[in-house]
Design a protein around this motif. Structure first.
Motif, PDB file in Angstrom:
ATOM      1  N   ARG A  24      32.351  50.793  37.225  1.00  0.00           N
ATOM      2  CA  ARG A  24      31.855  49.495  36.762  1.00  0.00           C
ATOM      3  C   ARG A  24      32.714  48.327  37.242  1.00  0.00           C
ATOM      4  NH1 ARG A  24      31.094  51.180  30.552  1.00  0.00           N
ATOM      5  NH2 ARG A  24      30.213  53.213  30.982  1.00  0.00           N
ATOM      6  N   GLY A  25      33.541  48.569  38.245  1.00  0.00           N
ATOM      7  CA  GLY A  25      34.311  47.488  38.826  1.00  0.00           C
ATOM      8  C   GLY A  25      35.775  47.434  38.430  1.00  0.00           C
ATOM      9  N   PHE A  26      36.223  48.395  37.643  1.00  0.00           N
ATOM     10  CA  PHE A  26      37.636  48.420  37.284  1.00  0.00           C
ATOM     11  C   PHE A  26      38.427  49.106  38.389  1.00  0.00           C
ATOM     12  CE2 PHE A  26      35.450  47.960  33.284  1.00  0.00           C
ATOM     13  CZ  PHE A  26      36.246  47.069  32.593  1.00  0.00           C
ATOM     14  N   ASN A  27      39.628  48.619  38.649  1.00  0.00           N
ATOM     15  CA  ASN A  27      40.479  49.206  39.680  1.00  0.00           C
ATOM     16  C   ASN A  27      41.330  50.352  39.153  1.00  0.00           C
ATOM     17  OD1 ASN A  27      39.658  47.355  41.642  1.00  0.00           O
ATOM     18  ND2 ASN A  27      41.126  45.859  40.874  1.00  0.00           N
TER      19      ASN A  27
END
Length: 74
Positions: A24-27
């Protein structure tokens, strides 16, 4: 963050659920616990490589003691 008693370890289900946020876009995600992790949880975490960090109770206390954080006023 999971606050568990010393004999209640964080299992692989928590690791899978937490790792599920990565697409979901977390690194990176960090799972910290006052306890420790089961062997299957540690194995599950390796599937995420350096995108997941596990911090057990001992490491958490050590990092807090080594930090320059001031405890909040009561």
């Amino acid at each position: 963050v999971k606050q568990f008693s010393q004999d209640n370890k964080v299992g692989s289900r928590v690791i899978r659920n937490t790792g599920g946020v990565l697409p979901r876009g977390f690194n990176k995600v960090v799972v910290a616990t006052s306890s420790s992790f089961t062997s299957p949880a540690k194995d599950e975490a390796t599937d995420y490589g350096d995108r997941m960090e596990l911090i057990n109770g001992h490491k958490l206390v050590q990092e807090l003691n080594d930090s320059n954080l001031t405890p909040p006023a009561e």
